[in-house]
Design a protein around this motif. Structure first.
Motif, PDB file in Angstrom:
ATOM      1  N   ILE A   1      34.891  55.413  31.523  1.00  0.00           N
ATOM      2  CA  ILE A   1      34.623  56.007  32.829  1.00  0.00           C
ATOM      3  C   ILE A   1      35.886  56.690  33.325  1.00  0.00           C
ATOM      4  N   GLU A   2      35.714  57.904  33.813  1.00  0.00           N
ATOM      5  CA  GLU A   2      36.842  58.672  34.332  1.00  0.00           C
ATOM      6  C   GLU A   2      37.152  58.163  35.732  1.00  0.00           C
ATOM      7  N   THR A   3      38.150  57.308  35.866  1.00  0.00           N
ATOM      8  CA  THR A   3      38.440  56.716  37.176  1.00  0.00           C
ATOM      9  C   THR A   3      39.837  56.115  37.156  1.00  0.00           C
ATOM     10  N   THR A   4      40.396  55.915  38.355  1.00  0.00           N
ATOM     11  CA  THR A   4      41.663  55.178  38.436  1.00  0.00           C
ATOM     12  C   THR A   4      41.413  53.725  38.814  1.00  0.00           C
ATOM     13  N   ALA A   5      40.148  53.356  39.039  1.00  0.00           N
ATOM     14  CA  ALA A   5      39.825  51.990  39.487  1.00  0.00           C
ATOM     15  C   ALA A   5      39.766  51.028  38.309  1.00  0.00           C
ATOM     16  N   THR A   6      40.923  50.776  37.691  1.00  0.00           N
ATOM     17  CA  THR A   6      40.945  49.878  36.533  1.00  0.00           C
ATOM     18  C   THR A   6      41.915  48.723  36.719  1.00  0.00           C
ATOM     19  N   HIS A   7      42.404  48.536  37.939  1.00  0.00           N
ATOM     20  CA  HIS A   7      43.309  47.420  38.218  1.00  0.00           C
ATOM     21  C   HIS A   7      42.510  46.118  38.137  1.00  0.00           C
ATOM     22  N   GLY A   8      42.967  45.202  37.310  1.00  0.00           N
ATOM     23  CA  GLY A   8      42.293  43.895  37.239  1.00  0.00           C
ATOM     24  C   GLY A   8      41.050  43.865  36.368  1.00  0.00           C
ATOM     25  N   THR A   9      40.817  44.905  35.574  1.00  0.00           N
ATOM     26  CA  THR A   9      39.628  44.887  34.709  1.00  0.00           C
ATOM     27  C   THR A   9      39.692  43.730  33.709  1.00  0.00           C
ATOM     28  N   GLY A  10      40.894  43.489  33.181  1.00  0.00           N
ATOM     29  CA  GLY A  10      41.044  42.423  32.189  1.00  0.00           C
ATOM     30  C   GLY A  10      40.753  41.058  32.788  1.00  0.00           C
ATOM     31  N   CYS A  11      41.312  40.811  33.991  1.00  0.00           N
ATOM     32  CA  CYS A  11      41.080  39.535  34.681  1.00  0.00           C
ATOM     33  C   CYS A  11      39.584  39.347  34.918  1.00  0.00           C
ATOM     34  N   SER A  12      38.949  40.423  35.351  1.00  0.00           N
ATOM     35  CA  SER A  12      37.535  40.349  35.740  1.00  0.00           C
ATOM     36  C   SER A  12      36.656  40.093  34.526  1.00  0.00           C
ATOM     37  N   LEU A  13      36.943  40.789  33.431  1.00  0.00           N
ATOM     38  CA  LEU A  13      36.138  40.589  32.216  1.00  0.00           C
ATOM     39  C   LEU A  13      36.254  39.145  31.726  1.00  0.00           C
ATOM     40  N   ALA A  14      37.487  38.637  31.654  1.00  0.00           N
ATOM     41  CA  ALA A  14      37.695  37.286  31.125  1.00  0.00           C
ATOM     42  C   ALA A  14      37.005  36.238  32.010  1.00  0.00           C
ATOM     43  N   SER A  15      37.054  36.434  33.318  1.00  0.00           N
ATOM     44  CA  SER A  15      36.449  35.452  34.227  1.00  0.00           C
ATOM     45  C   SER A  15      34.933  35.478  34.145  1.00  0.00           C
ATOM     46  N   ALA A  16      34.359  36.670  34.085  1.00  0.00           N
ATOM     47  CA  ALA A  16      32.897  36.780  33.964  1.00  0.00           C
ATOM     48  C   ALA A  16      32.448  36.184  32.633  1.00  0.00           C
ATOM     49  N   LEU A  17      33.222  36.451  31.584  1.00  0.00           N
ATOM     50  CA  LEU A  17      32.890  35.919  30.258  1.00  0.00           C
ATOM     51  C   LEU A  17      32.918  34.396  30.268  1.00  0.00           C
TER      52      LEU A  17
ATOM     53  N   PRO B   1      41.080  48.641  42.770  1.00  0.00           N
ATOM     54  CA  PRO B   1      40.276  47.542  42.223  1.00  0.00           C
ATOM     55  C   PRO B   1      38.860  47.989  41.860  1.00  0.00           C
ATOM     56  N   VAL B   2      38.237  47.253  40.982  1.00  0.00           N
ATOM     57  CA  VAL B   2      36.827  47.499  40.658  1.00  0.00           C
ATOM     58  C   VAL B   2      35.974  46.919  41.786  1.00  0.00           C
ATOM     59  N   ASP B   3      34.720  47.337  41.867  1.00  0.00           N
ATOM     60  CA  ASP B   3      33.817  46.799  42.891  1.00  0.00           C
ATOM     61  C   ASP B   3      33.045  45.617  42.304  1.00  0.00           C
ATOM     62  N   HIS B   4      33.620  44.425  42.482  1.00  0.00           N
ATOM     63  CA  HIS B   4      33.024  43.225  41.878  1.00  0.00           C
ATOM     64  C   HIS B   4      31.607  42.960  42.389  1.00  0.00           C
ATOM     65  N   ALA B   5      31.323  43.406  43.591  1.00  0.00           N
ATOM     66  CA  ALA B   5      30.048  43.032  44.225  1.00  0.00           C
ATOM     67  C   ALA B   5      28.991  44.125  44.111  1.00  0.00           C
ATOM     68  N   HIS B   6      29.278  45.176  43.336  1.00  0.00           N
ATOM     69  CA  HIS B   6      28.316  46.281  43.334  1.00  0.00           C
ATOM     70  C   HIS B   6      26.943  45.858  42.847  1.00  0.00           C
ATOM     71  N   ARG B   7      26.932  45.124  41.753  1.00  0.00           N
ATOM     72  CA  ARG B   7      25.665  44.690  41.191  1.00  0.00           C
ATOM     73  C   ARG B   7      24.920  43.769  42.165  1.00  0.00           C
ATOM     74  N   ALA B   8      25.668  42.874  42.780  1.00  0.00           N
ATOM     75  CA  ALA B   8      25.050  41.942  43.722  1.00  0.00           C
ATOM     76  C   ALA B   8      24.415  42.695  44.886  1.00  0.00           C
ATOM     77  N   ARG B   9      25.100  43.731  45.368  1.00  0.00           N
ATOM     78  CA  ARG B   9      24.550  44.501  46.486  1.00  0.00           C
ATOM     79  C   ARG B   9      23.298  45.256  46.070  1.00  0.00           C
ATOM     80  N   ARG B  10      23.331  45.786  44.847  1.00  0.00           N
ATOM     81  CA  ARG B  10      22.155  46.505  44.350  1.00  0.00           C
ATOM     82  C   ARG B  10      20.955  45.552  44.248  1.00  0.00           C
ATOM     83  N   LEU B  11      21.219  44.355  43.716  1.00  0.00           N
ATOM     84  CA  LEU B  11      20.119  43.403  43.569  1.00  0.00           C
ATOM     85  C   LEU B  11      19.625  42.916  44.931  1.00  0.00           C
ATOM     86  N   GLN B  12      20.567  42.798  45.869  1.00  0.00           N
ATOM     87  CA  GLN B  12      20.185  42.365  47.211  1.00  0.00           C
ATOM     88  C   GLN B  12      19.224  43.380  47.825  1.00  0.00           C
ATOM     89  N   ARG B  13      19.546  44.656  47.637  1.00  0.00           N
ATOM     90  CA  ARG B  13      18.637  45.687  48.143  1.00  0.00           C
ATOM     91  C   ARG B  13      17.282  45.581  47.452  1.00  0.00           C
TER      92      ARG B  13
END
Ligand SMILES: Nc1ncnc2c1ncn2[C@@H]1O[C@H](COP(=O)(O)OP(=O)(O)OP(=O)(O)O)[C@@H](O)[C@H]1O
Ligand SMILES: Cc1ncc(CO)c(N)n1
Ligand SMILES: [Mg+2]
Length: 771
Positions: free
Chosen positions: A456-472, A511-523
């Motif tokens: 993805i063409e973006t600068t929002a990649t701070h903490g991607t590694g932390c986030s992937l490992a925690s979700a995994l 930062p990435v938007d950790h809650a994007h999926r949750a918000r989509r599902l909430q809708r």
């Protein structure tokens, strides 16, 4: 004739404890201890056994069928029998014949010398359970796409199956379990004492022949096996010490995995413990955090690091483990060799079932987060893990090599590491270049699971590694297999990265938007009536009454007059949502992962069957022969032409053709059939229109598709001139019907049309909601 009802246990066998103790019958052994097979089955089921396989190695087909019918009758007459899976060994024909005779048979179990599992699956009825005997990881991998469970063995040499191969022992069973995403039932010479040990190495159950059939009291023997099974802990305390984790696939799904992050901080909330807690929450776990280091950082970089005394780190760790049982632990920034040693000592005493080590060395900003002299300590620490998640630079440091510049090089480095240490590696390709940002799970037995994701063409990649490992860690801790867990985490993170920039946090790497999926599902879960349909007036007298103020935009398939033009304008918000959805954009760009597309396609196959019936209903009710012919031929096209494409694509990509419809598909299908049968004709045709009209629009939005587009053949169906002609004809019918309708019916038709548009949006979106 069997009296048992044709009422498959369908979803029940997916229960975690379904296979705990699985009785495989042997008529000779039952007879030798003075009992019939059905009596033995009844005794076992009364004791709590919930899976039965009828095996009759020596019987001819007719005799075998009689035995299956008798067992089905015994199950019908025994409390608990309704919930018990009845599986037929080897003979597909016998299973089919028993069902034809009215007996409830749930599936078939085949061996390596029978027909290939994929062929057997094609012959079975929808929802049938297929079990396959395997004796090594390669056989497990070959069977996995087709089977529902695996029989793994023989565990020890056994007399009941003279043709059996060399025994696997506990280690061999563990290796197959670890390599398999399916429940693995151990079989072959298992006594009561071995039962808890098999559970501890990852088996989903034990299949027993002589231990129950040849026992003087089969009920008591069943109870003994079940008690032994239940006595084993869900996870083996010794597994961690052996450097091996229990495969997630075999663990029962936990209700809420309790996940601890041990990491550094980020006061801007994008990385470290803050990212971990958000990710664990998003992945469905309960998050906790022990802080190793306080980091003054933001999206632009690190300004300072403060390390609390080791004694205080120990106090934090003890505060958690003295009180809370942990299902998974994730480690991130450990900063120094002293911290690594302290966390290691704590892990020695509190081995979690899942340990994900993110060997954090350098931040996205380029700042060091691990002392240079702590690299050796980190290398050793990684060996404790279930899986490590290094970026390509960290993988190079761990393996003493130069950083990989291609995915193939990174995979080769990971293979070497996994083989040498017995610890799996997730290869992350965020630091590489090219259109793919895939993640790969590389296991110690050479198994790999690739999960595709677009860069993805973006600068929002701070903490991607932390986030992937925690979700995994969270998904593994909940009992998912490596492939499932990495698949979920990758898809979730991809959505979080894609939408990160919209948060407008910081001016550097955001930062990435950790809650994007949750918000989509909430809708999606909002139970209030859909607003676009709500806005239609109670009576519709004039085209401007619907969607007043919305400016018209061009439709690829133009409206047939003022009424359909009004519908097009009214649907603008939901059309925009469809066009912007991650499913449709990914599909058109070709970046959608194959698994999501396959899910969509199998739902679409189920949908088409229903849609064909809704169209057939409209044909019956059409006021003219021309209109009847239009709906009838569209119906035939759905049933025959289109569904064929689904079958060929899924087969060509080795994806199962699963025609069971999900709730979203069902909701849409029965909405259409209901309106087609029971509402005024104008309402039925208005409901049926969006499926054609919005597809034509998606095809037009796709434009010219390059010849190597992965979904090119599919998109071409949206652009099919015949389908466009049918859509044009349908628009004429709807326009005409609206023109003639009363104001009340017209409003109902508009509501049905807009609701169908909303169903279309939900239908596309469902493929990215799995898990
Ligand atoms: N531009 C991107 N587009 C899509 N996915 C990305 C992108 N950048 C990173 N990712 C994904 O994020 C995950 C972690 O990426 P990366 O390899 O950069 O790890 P990292 O360097 O450890 O991250 P961190 O900066 O948090 O330490 C990977 O799954 C990767 O595929
Ligand atoms: C605390 C912490 N851990 C990890 C990273 C990796 O991005 C970071 N920037 N900060
Ligand atoms: Mg990292």
């Amino acid at each position: 004739m069997s009296g048992a009802k044709q009422d498959p246990v369908a979803d029940q066998p997916r229960d975690a404890d379904r296979w705990a103790v699985y009785l495989v019958t042997d008529a000779n052994q039952c007879a030798a201890s003075g009992r019939s097979v059905p009596d033995t089955v009844s005794a076992a089921v009364a004791a709590g056994v919930r899976a039965i396989q009828v095996r009759a190695k020596d019987a001819h087909g007719g005799g075998f069928l009689e035995e299956v019918l008798a067992v089905a009758d015994a199950l019908a007459a025994t409390p608990g029998g309704q919930d018990t899976a009845l599986i037929v060994n080897d003979r597909i024909d016998v299973a089919l014949a028993a069902r034809a005779a009215g007996a409830r048979v749930d599936g078939v179990h085949v061996g390596q010398s029978d027909l290939p599992a994929g062929r057997v699956r094609e012959m079975l009825w929808p929802g049938a359970i297929l079990g396959v005997s395997v004796g090594e990881p390669a056989e497990a991998a070959a069977a996995a796409p087709h089977a529902d469970y695996l029989g793994v063995g023989p565990v020890v040499d056994t007399a009941t199956k003279p043709d059996a191969r060399a025994s696997l022992g506990l280690g061999g069973v563990a290796a197959v379990c670890a390599a398999s995403p399916l429940p693995c039932v151990a079989i072959g010479g298992i006594d009561v004492a071995a039962t808890p040990r098999l559970r501890a190495v990852g088996a989903a159950g034990v299949a027993i022949v002589s231990g129950i059939c040849a026992h003087p009291d089969p009920g008591a023997a069943s109870t003994a096996y079940l008690d032994a099974w239940r006595s084993a802990k869900n996870r083996p305390p010794s597994a961690r010490a052996e450097g091996r984790s229990m495969p997630a696939s075999a663990r029962p799904h936990l209700r809420l995995p309790r996940v601890l992050s041990i990491a550094g901080t980020d006061p801007t909330g994008g990385a470290g413990t803050a990212a971990d807690l958000k990710s664990i929450t998003a992945a469905g776990g309960y998050g906790m955090a022990v802080v190793t280091s306080l980091v003054a950082q933001n999206t632009r970089g690190v300004r300072g690091v403060h390390l609390p005394p080791i004694a205080f780190l120990n106090e934090q760790l003890a505060a958690v483990s003295d009180d809370v049982e942990l299902d998974a632990v994730k480690t991130g920034m450990l900063a120094t060799a002293d911290i690594i040693a302290a966390v290691g000592a704590w892990l020695d005493a509190h081995a979690p079932a899942v340990l994900v080590v993110d060997p954090v060395m350098v931040a996205t900003s380029g700042d060091r987060l691990l002392d240079a002299d702590a690299e050796a300590a980190m290398r050793a620490f990684c060996r404790r893990a279930t899986v490590i998640t290094p970026n390509t630079d960290e993988l190079a440091v761990l393996t003493h090599q130069r950083p990989a510049t291609t995915q193939a090089e990174a995979i080769a480095q990971a293979r070497g590491w996994a083989q040498e240490t017995g610890t799996a590696v997730v290869v992350k390709t965020g630091h590489l270049h090219g259109p793919s940002a895939a993640n790969l799970w590389v296991g110690p037995h050479g198994e790999t699971h690739r999960v595709d994701a677009p860069r993805i063409e973006t600068t929002a990649t701070h903490g991607t590694g932390c986030s992937l490992a925690s979700a995994l860690a969270t998904r593994l801790g909940s009992g998912e297999s490596p492939a499932e867990a990495l698949g979920w985490a990758t898809r979730w993170l991809s959505e979080a990265i894609a939408n990160g920039a919209d948060q407008r946090v910081g001016s550097g790497h955001g930062p990435v938007d950790h809650a994007h999926r949750a918000r989509r599902l909430q809708r999606a879960a909002d139970p209030r009536p859909w607003t676009e349909a709500d806005a239609v007036p109670r009576q519709w007298h004039h085209p401007d009454d619907v969607a007043p103020g919305l400016t018209p935009d061009a439709a690829a398939c133009p409206p047939a007059g003022p009424w359909t033009s009004a519908l097009w304008r009214a649907a603008a918000p939901v059309r925009a949502r469809i066009a912007a959805s991650s499913f449709v954009t990914g599909l058109l760009r070709g970046t959608l992962d194959q698994e999501s597309f396959a899910f969509y396609l199998s739902q679409d196959a189920a949908y088409l069957t229903g849609y064909a019936r809704a169209l057939a209903a409209l044909a019956v009710r059409a006021p003219s022969a021309a209109q009847a012919a239009l709906w009838a031929s569209a119906s035939a096209h759905c049933e025959l032409g289109e569904a064929e494409l689904h079958r060929t694509w899924l087969a060509a990509h080795s994806e199962p053709l699963d025609v069971r419809s999900g709730p979203i598909t069902d909701g849409y299908v029965w909405f259409l059939i209901g309106h087609g049968l029971a509402s005024p004709y104008v309402v039925g045709v208005a409901a049926a229109l969006p499926c054609m009209w919005l597809y034509a629009q998606t095809g037009a939005d796709a434009g010219a598709v390059p010849h190597d587009h992965p979904y090119g053949a599919w998109i071409a169906t949206y652009q099919d001139p015949e389908a466009l002609a049918a859509t044009t004809d349908a628009l004429g019918v709807v326009e005409d019907a609206l023109e003639r309708a009363s104001a009340l019916e017209r409003a109902d038709a508009a509501r049905a049309f807009l609701t169908a548009c909303r169903h279309e949006a939900e239908f596309f979106d469902q493929a990215t909601r799995r898990g």
